[in-house]
Design an enzyme around this catalytic site. Sequence first.
Site, PDB file in Angstrom:
ATOM      1  N   SER A 148       0.941  -1.335  -0.035  1.00  0.00           N
ATOM      2  CA  SER A 148      -0.085   0.046   0.174  1.00  0.00           C
ATOM      3  C   SER A 148       0.882   1.061  -0.042  1.00  0.00           C
ATOM      4  O   SER A 148       0.268   2.323  -0.303  1.00  0.00           O
ATOM      5  CB  SER A 148      -0.918  -0.116   1.246  1.00  0.00           C
ATOM      6  N   HIS A 183      -0.119   5.208   6.806  1.00  0.00           N
ATOM      7  CA  HIS A 183       0.751   5.731   5.709  1.00  0.00           C
ATOM      8  C   HIS A 183       0.919   7.117   5.781  1.00  0.00           C
ATOM      9  O   HIS A 183       0.738   7.955   6.830  1.00  0.00           O
ATOM     10  CB  HIS A 183      -0.122   5.769   4.274  1.00  0.00           C
ATOM     11  N   ASP A 237      -2.682   8.918   7.644  1.00  0.00           N
ATOM     12  CA  ASP A 237      -3.762   8.237   8.121  1.00  0.00           C
ATOM     13  C   ASP A 237      -3.325   7.399   9.169  1.00  0.00           C
ATOM     14  O   ASP A 237      -4.283   6.642  10.003  1.00  0.00           O
ATOM     15  CB  ASP A 237      -4.554   7.468   7.030  1.00  0.00           C
TER      16      ASP A 237
END
Length: 377
Positions: A40, A346, A343
Amino acid sequence: MRCCRVVMAVECLLLLALVAALPRAAVAREYAAIFNFGDSLVDAGNLVVNGIPDYLATAKLPYGQTYFGYPTGRCSDGRLVIDFIAQELGLPLLPPSKARNATFHRGANFAITGATSLDTPFFQERGLGQTVWNSGSLHTQIKWFQDMKPSICNSTQECRDLFRRSLFIVGEFGGNDYNSPLFAFRPLEEVYTFIPHVVDSIGKGVEKLIAEGAVDLVVPGVLPIGCFPVYLSIFRKQPEMYGPKSGCIKEMNTLSWVHNVALQRKIVELRARHPGVRIIYADYYTPAIQFVLHAEKWGFLRQTPRACCGAPGVGEYNFNLTSKCGEPGAYSCEDPSNHWSWDGIHLTEASYGHIARGWLYGPFADPPIIGDRQQQS
């Protein structure tokens, strides 16, 4: 004659000034394409190419708000490290490898959220099948890359010629591998036993790409997970377990550090085994620690590790498992550029920009992607 000499001197100075400004552009033309693999941290939309599941908050606003103005499947407010690298090298943003009607002659992004270095059976054998969300391991992504070859080159030799002129970025991998036992609250001693397997798997992945013709590879380490709001919120520790200056969980950061040391040793082995190949170690750990300890230097607010986008939860981290960024009850800070954590899991676009520059020109890569090539040219 004297006038001519003055004119020639001025022309020479102008030429020298022009040459001095050329290295970035010159290097940019050396790479025909970029092929990127990872999780991610560098997923550009593979997870959402077939539609956005209702549960997936990372594909909803405010994700993507800073640069794109809409969510793209990137787990940030804007661009990722791979986006900054592509732009700096004069290449287009890499399309997700699963995108329809896309052209991949200038590269592709095979990264997908949830990816691990190890394949799913490794976790299932250890009773962790329910705690790993593996949507495409490193070796699965390499298989996607191999399956793509007929669409970007017409023969084995043409493919090898293209790959020799391309940059391969292999990772980061490892973060989700360790999350599996960590989030199952397995003992830290057990988590450490995963490191040799994870690093060996990364090494095998690198060698698969070398066998395909890759000669220029970037292999990133993992982040200092003990500084991230998600871990700080879930794993509450005694006061002495936190860094006095950073506020990070020391034993979690040590796990990341040990992985990175093992990975760098593996890279040394691979360099010795493949002397004609350039393998770069790219550092996520050092810049992230600097963002925490020396926030002002990087344009960030000096504060407890805190998510820009989230909701009040346990502690001061603005992270709540029941109201994560993009979910009801969560909100985004006014200016993501002065936060390093987006967040709680990340990073912000601003953070990724600093890291990308450090990989390209130093000091966050060994050797730098561009700096080293400039010295060789």
